[in-house]
Every structure is written in structure tokens, then in C-alpha cells.
Write an enzyme that holds these catalytic residues in place. Structure first.
Site, PDB file in Angstrom:
ATOM      1  N   HIS A 141      10.223 -17.564  47.352  1.00 27.50           N
ATOM      2  CA  HIS A 141      11.200 -18.078  46.380  1.00 27.50           C
ATOM      3  C   HIS A 141      11.696 -16.947  45.481  1.00 27.50           C
ATOM      4  O   HIS A 141      12.909 -16.817  45.239  1.00 27.50           O
ATOM      5  CB  HIS A 141      10.569 -19.161  45.512  1.00 27.50           C
ATOM      6  CG  HIS A 141      10.635 -20.544  46.087  1.00 27.50           C
ATOM      7  ND1 HIS A 141       9.833 -20.949  47.124  1.00 27.50           N
ATOM      8  CD2 HIS A 141      11.408 -21.615  45.756  1.00 27.50           C
ATOM      9  CE1 HIS A 141      10.107 -22.205  47.409  1.00 27.50           C
ATOM     10  NE2 HIS A 141      11.050 -22.643  46.610  1.00 27.50           N
ATOM     11  N   HIS A 192       2.329 -19.927  42.591  1.00 30.63           N
ATOM     12  CA  HIS A 192       2.189 -18.486  42.777  1.00 30.63           C
ATOM     13  C   HIS A 192       1.584 -17.865  41.531  1.00 30.63           C
ATOM     14  O   HIS A 192       1.653 -18.434  40.431  1.00 30.63           O
ATOM     15  CB  HIS A 192       3.544 -17.832  43.076  1.00 30.63           C
ATOM     16  CG  HIS A 192       4.046 -18.091  44.459  1.00 30.63           C
ATOM     17  ND1 HIS A 192       3.527 -17.463  45.569  1.00 30.63           N
ATOM     18  CD2 HIS A 192       5.018 -18.910  44.908  1.00 30.63           C
ATOM     19  CE1 HIS A 192       4.169 -17.885  46.651  1.00 30.63           C
ATOM     20  NE2 HIS A 192       5.073 -18.768  46.272  1.00 30.63           N
TER      21      HIS A 192
END
Length: 553
Positions: A141, A192
């Protein structure tokens, strides 16, 4: 008849494997590098949990929703529209950067096999059911968002006369905000860690710089040469696909890399041939789709976009089942003469007779039948998944490894047993005179009932003790946690017997979502299907628009 049951059984019994799973599955140099990086994941997890103290229902919904703006699906829907609306140079640049981002981030993910930040103590907030099944490092991302933002900002700065200064500045600020929102959202959602998004962002920035420096040269080279030029690029891409690392767990990163590899191949072949078709123009780059909104009108522009999207979904819906019927017999022949190239976690054609209807088999472009549900989810972003506990094999193995390390440390020190039992597993029914618990000061009691603010260092220490505890679960709860009571788990400083250890492993792995069977023909199928989608976007549909009187003429 679908795949045989015994072909998938080893995948379902992963919990019975030894804790040295990665040492057995990975080459020594990859395992050594992974062992050096794992402490970073463990170190940053408590601080990410501290960051999640900012959670509110509104922020949960916002970051879960905006994460869709960094997914493969979003970009794959938008890219063809760029081509059809005359922004061929931007579309080609996006293809190069996004394909590079998905491929190289997936390459590193499968090479290092690093888990996502650990849950608990983190809550993972997502609208994607497959995101948590991938490895964590680096963040795709972040790579996609930063590459798009850097390219767009630099393009705006290099053409100051294209827009009014205030408009140009506003657009630049919008792209800054877009990238920052996506990157921070990966931290906020617990998907993350800091290391993941930093390296992912650097990778995205590097890809944008390469595109800005050499992208136009590549486009001219492909379009102006003979068929040898796109053929060379195709062979290079297929070679990169072949050397993509084998993961230690059943991670879907390779599937996404294959899809975008097919997109690049189809895009280059389509651009080369479209340049010679007589339908294309050469400005701003060769093989640009002619488009003029003023002369065509809104209705005609909307009609060509709608027709193009329908054709792409028809192509996907017809070609996938067709190839699933045609390719298996061919693959069996290749396997018989030892010309096949098997991959781990993909069933060879000789082990199945037919391929059943696959659900959730594509993270890039979903089947048309799933679009209504996807649109419904986007319209109601609060209906997200908030998960606690291991969700993938990488999570489970890291949980077990962390528990074992903590047990070894606690067994070596009686003080560790006392601290652990008192710091993170207090019982409301426990007696103050329990000999296992240290004496509590008045301040400690007030901290425990929430009458005094908890120091940050104490909070981080508490989150450290939550790592590797709890049972996997997924709910659609909206409110953020108000305390640590939601985390369950039984950690003990007592050494486990072999039977207890195997039961613990089995319990964790049985609660994970079982990966579906994957078939060897899916690799070639994705290359053909997504290569065809790119060709339709670059050449097929633009020519059809002209023939259907939906072009500029």
C-alpha cells in the site's frame, strides 16, 4: 471431481510442523536475514499498540475505507479509464510504477517471510479478507501510494503553466495528503509496522524517480522498434516471474505479482501494435488514444467508458473458466515429459481432474458477481473486520516462537515469572496475599483501576507481555477497545511437555482460515487474462470505440 483431499491435507496440518519451520523451508542466507529482522517486528509492536490508543469509531471507518484507495483493485479499475480518456502517458506511467511496486514488494515479502506486527496486542482493522494472509514487509500500500504521489507532484511542478498556480498547489497538497493518509493508515489499522511503511515508501519513491527519468524513453523505444522490442520486454518479465522466491508459507503475494506482470506484457504488446494501426496519435507519447471531451460530449465519453468496462469483465468471466478447461491436459503432458515448472503450494495438474469454481481467488479484479457486495461495503465503511490474534501461518509461527522464547527466559529467572504473572495477567478475584504476587503499593492499585494515568513506559511494557497471547478471532465490532480485557491467553513460565506443545500448535492452527487449493494452471491463466485486459485497455477497446462511432473520428 475436484482436487483430491490428500493433496491438500499437509497444508491443513501445518500446526504439527516443528518450530524451526523457516530454517527448514528457507535457504540459510534468507533464514539468517529473516532472523536479523524479526526483532524489529517484535520491538515496534508495543509502540504500534500504543499508537492505537488514538482509535475512535470515526477514524476506524476512515482508515479502513481509504485503504481501498491503495489496493490493486482500485488502480486496475482506474488505469483503463486513463487510457480511454486520452491520458495514455499517465496510464503507461502508472502501469510501470504499480507493476514494479506490486512485483518487487511481493518479491521481498516472499524472500524474507516477515510477519505483520503481532496481534495481540494489536487490533487489525481491514475491509480486505486477504490482506492479513500476506507477509508484512514491505508495505505494498505504501509503495503504491508514494509512487503515485511522487510522480504526480513532480509532474505538476514540471508543468507550472498547465494549471493556475493555486490549482497546482492544491493538487500537490492533495497528493501529499493521499500518500500520508495511506501510509499512516497502515500503522493505525495494525496492518504494518514502521519498518514496513518506511521501506515501502522508499521503494515507491525510487520507482517514481525511475519512471520520471526513463519512462518516456521506454515508451518510445517499444513503439518505434520492431516486434523484437516488446518481445525482449516480455521475456525479461517472464524471467522475473520464474525467479520469484518461493515463500515458506502459503502467501498470495505471488498471485498479485503474476497479475501485474501480465498487465505489463499486454500493455507493451498493445502499445507497439496500436502505434501501427492508424488509430493512434503520437502526442504526448506514441500510441496515445485520441480523445477530445469538447467535441465528443459527456454522454459519448461516459458510453465508451461503460462499454470498455463491460468488455473487460466479459473477457475475465469467459477466459478464466475456458483456460481452466484447456490448460490442465496440456500441463499434464508437460509434467509427463518433465517440462513443467512446479511451485510450492500449487497443485500439479496430475493431482487433480478438474478445477472447481473458485471463490476469493483474485485480489486484483474481482468477478462481476462480487461487485454489488463490494459497492455495498464501500457505502457502509463501518462494516469492517476488527481481528485479534494470529490470522496467517506466518502469524501463528511467530506467535509460537515468541511464546517459546518467553518461556525459556522465564524459566531461567524466577524473577521473570513473578513480573509476568503480576504485570499482565492479574485476576480480579486474586487475593492480595497471594504469595506469587509482589506487594502492591497504593499507586499501583490506583493505576490498576484506572484512577491514575498509566505511564507510557508501563503501557509499552504491558503490551510487550501481550505479544504471543490470545486466540484468533474476527468480529465486526465498531468501538475501539477501552482496555486490555479483550485479550485472552494463558502464558506460563513452566516448561511444556511435548504433548502440550503439540496441542498448543494444533489449537492455534486449527483456528486459522484454511487456504484454498491453488492450481498450477492459475499462473499461466493470470498472465493471459491480465495480459488480455491490458491489451483491451491499450488497443482493443480504443479501436472498438472508433468503429462504434464513440471515438474522436
Amino acid at each position: 471431481m475436484c482436487a483430491q483431499h490428500d493433496a491438500t491435507e499437509p497444508r491443513l496440518d501445518a500446526g504439527m510442523k516443528h518450530h524451526d519451520h523457516y530454517a527448514q523451508r528457507l535457504p540459510p542466507w534468507r533464514n539468517s536475514l529473516r532472523k536479523q529482522l524479526i526483532p524489529i517486528v517484535r520491538w515496534e509492536t508495543p509502540y504500534l499498540a500504543l499508537l492505537q490508543q488514538l482509535r475512535t469509531p470515526s477514524l476506524d471507518s476512515y482508515f479502513a475505507f481509504t485503504a481501498n484507495l491503495g489496493t490493486h483493485t482500485f488502480f486496475m479499475v482506474m488505469l483503463p479509464i486513463l487510457f480511454w480518456c486520452g491520458y495514455t502517458n499517465v496510464g503507461r506511467a502508472m502501469v510501470h510504477m504499480l507493476a514494479g511496486g506490486v512485483f518487487w514488494s511481493g518479491f521481498v515479502k516472499d524472500m524474507l517471510c516477515l510477519p505483520r506486527p503481532l496481534s495481540p496486542p494489536l487490533y487489525r482493522i481491514t475491509m480486505s479478507g486477504s490482506a492479513a494472509l500476506e507477509y508484512g514487509f514491505p508495505s505494498t500500500h505504501s509503495t503504491n501510494a508514494v509512487s503515485v504521489a511522487v510522480y504526480a507532484i513532480q509532474t505538476l511542478r514540471s508543468a507550472p503553466n498547465l494549471h493556475h498556480p493555486n490549482v497546482s498547489l492544491g493538487l500537490q497538497m492533495l497528493f501529499y495528503f493521499y500518500a500520508a493518509s495511506i501510509v499512516f493508515g497502515r500503522l493505525y489499522c495494525g496492518m504494518h509496522g514502521f519498518f514496513d511503511v518506511i521501506v515501502g515508501s522508499l521503494l515507491g519513491a525510487a520507482l517514481a524517480v525511475v519512471q520520471l527519468m526513463y519512462g518516456d524513453m521506454l515508451d518510445v523505444w517499444v513503439a518505434s522498434g520492431t516486434y523484437v522490442n516488446p518481445l525482449i520486454l516480455t521475456l525479461i518479465i517472464l524471467l522475473l516471474v520464474r525467479i520469484h522466491p518461493e515463500p515458506a508459507d502459503d502467501c498470495p503475494c505471488f498471485d498479485d505479482s503474476i497479475a501485474f506482470a501480465g498487465v505489463v506484457i499486454g500493455c507493451q504488446i498493445g502499445a507497439w501494435h496500436y502505434h501501427r494501426s492508424g488509430f493512434a496519435i503520437d502526442y504526448p507519447i506514441p500510441s496515445t488514444v485520441p480523445f477530445d471531451l469538447k467535441s465528443m460530449g459527456i454522454l459519448k465519453a461516459a458510453a465508451r467508458i461503460l462499454l470498455g468496462v463491460v468488455i473487460i469483465f466479459v473477457w475475465r468471466a469467459t477466459m478464466k473458466p475456458t483456460l481452466f478447461k484447456i490448460l490442465p491436459p496440456i500441463f499434464r503432458v508437460l509434467e509427463h515429459v518433465r517440462l513443467n515448472m512446479p511451485r510450492v503450494f500449487f497443485l500439479s495438474a496430475s493431482k487433480y481432474t478438474s478445477i472447481p469454481t473458485l471463490r476469493g481467488d483474485d485480489n486484483v479484479i474481482p468477478p462481476a458477481s462480487e461487485l454489488p457486495q463490494m459497492l455495498k461495503n464501500l457505502a457502509h465503511p463501518r462494516k469492517r473486520s476488527v481481528s485479534v490474534g494470529p490470522q496467517s501461518a506466518a502469524d501463528a509461527y511467530e506467535t509460537l516462537a515468541y511464546r517459546n522464547r518467553r518461556r525459556r527466559e522465564s524459566i531461567n529467572s524466577q524473577d521473570s515469572i513473578i513480573l509476568e504473572e503480576s504485570a499482565w495477567s492479574p485476576s480480579k478475584e486474586g487475593s492480595q496475599n497471594d504469595p506469587k504476587l509482589p506487594p502492591k503499593s497504593k499507586a499501583n492499585i490506583l493505576l490498576g483501576v484506572g484512577l491514575l494515568p498509566t505511564p507510557i513506559s508501563s503501557r509499552v511494557h504491558s503490551y510487550e507481555h501481550m505479544i504471543g497471547t490470545g486466540a484468533p478471532k474476527a468480529t465486526s465490532i465498531t468501538p475501539p477497545p477501552e482496555g486490555d480485557a479483550g485479550f485472552a491467553g494463558d502464558f506460563s513460565g513452566v516448561e511444556q511437555s511435548p504433548v502440550e506443545e503439540e496441542n498448543e500448535k494444533r489449537e492455534i492452527f486449527m483456528k486459522l482460515e484454511k487456504p484454498r487449493a491453488r492450481y498450477d494452471v492459475e499462473v499461466v491463466t493470470k498472465l493471459i487474462v491480465y495480459g488480455g485486459i491490458a491489451w483491451l485497455a491499450v488497443e482493443g477497446n480504443p479501436i472498438l470505440f472508433e468503429l462504434c462511432q464513440l471515438g474522436r473520428g
